[in-house]
Design a protein around this motif. Structure first.
Motif, short mmCIF file in Angstrom:
data_model
loop_
_atom_site.label_atom_id
_atom_site.label_comp_id
_atom_site.label_asym_id
_atom_site.label_seq_id
_atom_site.Cartn_x
_atom_site.Cartn_y
_atom_site.Cartn_z
N GLN A 19 13.45 10.39 -7.25
CA GLN A 19 13.68 9.45 -6.14
C GLN A 19 14.92 9.84 -5.37
O GLN A 19 14.97 9.73 -4.15
CB GLN A 19 13.80 8.04 -6.67
CG GLN A 19 13.97 7.01 -5.58
CD GLN A 19 13.93 5.61 -6.12
OE1 GLN A 19 13.43 5.36 -7.21
NE2 GLN A 19 14.43 4.68 -5.35
N SER A 20 15.94 10.35 -6.06
CA SER A 20 17.19 10.69 -5.39
C SER A 20 17.06 11.96 -4.54
O SER A 20 17.93 12.26 -3.74
CB SER A 20 18.33 10.86 -6.40
OG SER A 20 18.01 11.93 -7.28
N SER A 21 15.95 12.68 -4.69
CA SER A 21 15.79 13.89 -3.88
C SER A 21 15.16 13.62 -2.53
O SER A 21 14.96 14.53 -1.74
CB SER A 21 14.95 14.93 -4.64
OG SER A 21 13.61 14.50 -4.72
N ILE A 22 14.86 12.36 -2.27
CA ILE A 22 14.29 12.00 -0.97
C ILE A 22 15.37 11.32 -0.16
O ILE A 22 15.89 10.29 -0.55
CB ILE A 22 13.06 11.09 -1.14
CG1 ILE A 22 11.99 11.81 -1.94
CG2 ILE A 22 12.53 10.65 0.22
CD1 ILE A 22 10.81 10.96 -2.27
N MET A 72 0.85 -1.20 0.00
CA MET A 72 0.00 0.00 0.00
C MET A 72 0.87 1.24 0.00
O MET A 72 0.64 2.19 -0.75
CB MET A 72 -0.93 0.00 1.21
CG MET A 72 -1.83 1.21 1.29
SD MET A 72 -3.02 1.30 -0.05
CE MET A 72 -4.12 0.00 0.42
N ARG A 73 1.90 1.25 0.84
CA ARG A 73 2.82 2.38 0.92
C ARG A 73 3.49 2.61 -0.44
O ARG A 73 3.59 3.74 -0.90
CB ARG A 73 3.86 2.10 1.99
CG ARG A 73 4.83 3.24 2.22
CD ARG A 73 5.86 2.86 3.23
NE ARG A 73 6.91 2.09 2.57
CZ ARG A 73 7.85 1.41 3.20
NH1 ARG A 73 7.85 1.34 4.51
NH2 ARG A 73 8.77 0.78 2.54
N GLN A 74 3.94 1.53 -1.08
CA GLN A 74 4.59 1.66 -2.38
C GLN A 74 3.63 2.18 -3.44
O GLN A 74 4.00 3.00 -4.28
CB GLN A 74 5.19 0.32 -2.81
CG GLN A 74 6.40 -0.06 -1.99
CD GLN A 74 6.92 -1.45 -2.30
OE1 GLN A 74 6.16 -2.33 -2.67
NE2 GLN A 74 8.21 -1.63 -2.14
N ALA A 75 2.39 1.73 -3.42
CA ALA A 75 1.40 2.18 -4.39
C ALA A 75 1.11 3.67 -4.23
O ALA A 75 1.05 4.41 -5.22
CB ALA A 75 0.10 1.37 -4.25
N ILE A 76 0.96 4.12 -2.99
CA ILE A 76 0.68 5.55 -2.76
C ILE A 76 1.88 6.39 -3.15
O ILE A 76 1.73 7.42 -3.82
CB ILE A 76 0.28 5.78 -1.28
CG1 ILE A 76 -1.07 5.13 -1.00
CG2 ILE A 76 0.26 7.27 -0.95
CD1 ILE A 76 -1.45 5.07 0.46
N ALA A 77 3.08 5.96 -2.78
CA ALA A 77 4.29 6.70 -3.14
C ALA A 77 4.44 6.74 -4.66
O ALA A 77 4.71 7.81 -5.24
CB ALA A 77 5.52 6.08 -2.49
N GLY A 78 4.26 5.60 -5.32
CA GLY A 78 4.39 5.53 -6.78
C GLY A 78 3.40 6.43 -7.48
O GLY A 78 3.73 7.07 -8.49
N ALA A 79 2.17 6.49 -6.97
CA ALA A 79 1.15 7.36 -7.57
C ALA A 79 1.52 8.83 -7.45
O ALA A 79 1.02 9.67 -8.20
CB ALA A 79 -0.21 7.10 -6.92
N ASN A 80 2.42 9.13 -6.51
CA ASN A 80 2.87 10.51 -6.31
C ASN A 80 4.27 10.76 -6.86
O ASN A 80 4.89 11.78 -6.57
CB ASN A 80 2.79 10.87 -4.83
CG ASN A 80 1.35 11.04 -4.40
OD1 ASN A 80 0.71 12.01 -4.74
ND2 ASN A 80 0.83 10.05 -3.68
#
Length: 174
Positions: free
Chosen positions: A163-166, A129-137
């Protein structure tokens, strides 16, 4: 579930023994509840779970309640100065099972005592779920837990939004 009543007490398995038999005799899987709170914990489905269905599909596991009960047990252990494996033991099998429930590899590292780890595992957002929400953003957190006490730095600049900015620092490690 934490009314602090000392009347009409009942022993309760946090992780149901019909759901995970290995947890049945682990001392860190038991908590004392008043009869009313115990009835509330068992409200809904209370039979043998169908393991071919998704977790809690029958309404018996109540993962949020399990997290809350491990939190209460953890707070009590700390307040009483009794945080030790002798009183609050959970086997590697139980901890691995909880990790799998949350979508993690059973070997994923979680810090702390076994009781602390049980709480942290269940407090984690479910990995898929976490990956899906992050990916959608437009970003990813990877497969490591998002543990409390971490620091996250996100650059608002649109051109650096990758991704590298996080950056994340967890438990003193960058």
């Amino acid at each position: 579930m934490d009314c602090h009543s000392q009347e009409r007490l009942s022993a309760h398995h946090i992780c149901r023994k019909t759901f995970l038999g290995a947890a049945q005799f682990d001392t860190g899987n038991g908590i004392t509840l008043c009869r009313t709170c115990h009835r509330e914990a068992h409200a809904g489905f209370n039979g043998r779970p169908d393991m071919s269905l998704p977790v809690d599909a029958q309404g018996g596991e109540k993962l949020a309640s399990m997290e809350r009960l491990y939190s209460i047990l953890l707070d009590d252990a700390i307040e009483r100065g009794r945080m030790c494996e002798e009183y609050y033991f959970l086997s590697d099998e139980v901890l691995g099972f909880l990790k799998v429930l949350q979508g993690f590899d059973p070997k994923t590292y979680f810090p702390g005592s076994r009781l602390e780890r049980a709480y942290l595992i269940l407090a984690e957002p479910e990995l898929q779920m976490r990956q899906a929400i992050a990916g959608a953003n437009g970003f990813s957190f990877g497969e490591q837990p998002l543990l409390p006490g971490g620091v996250m730095i996100v650059f608002d600049d649109e051109k650096d939004r990758s991704q590298s900015s996080i950056l994340q620092a967890r438990w003193g490690r960058l």
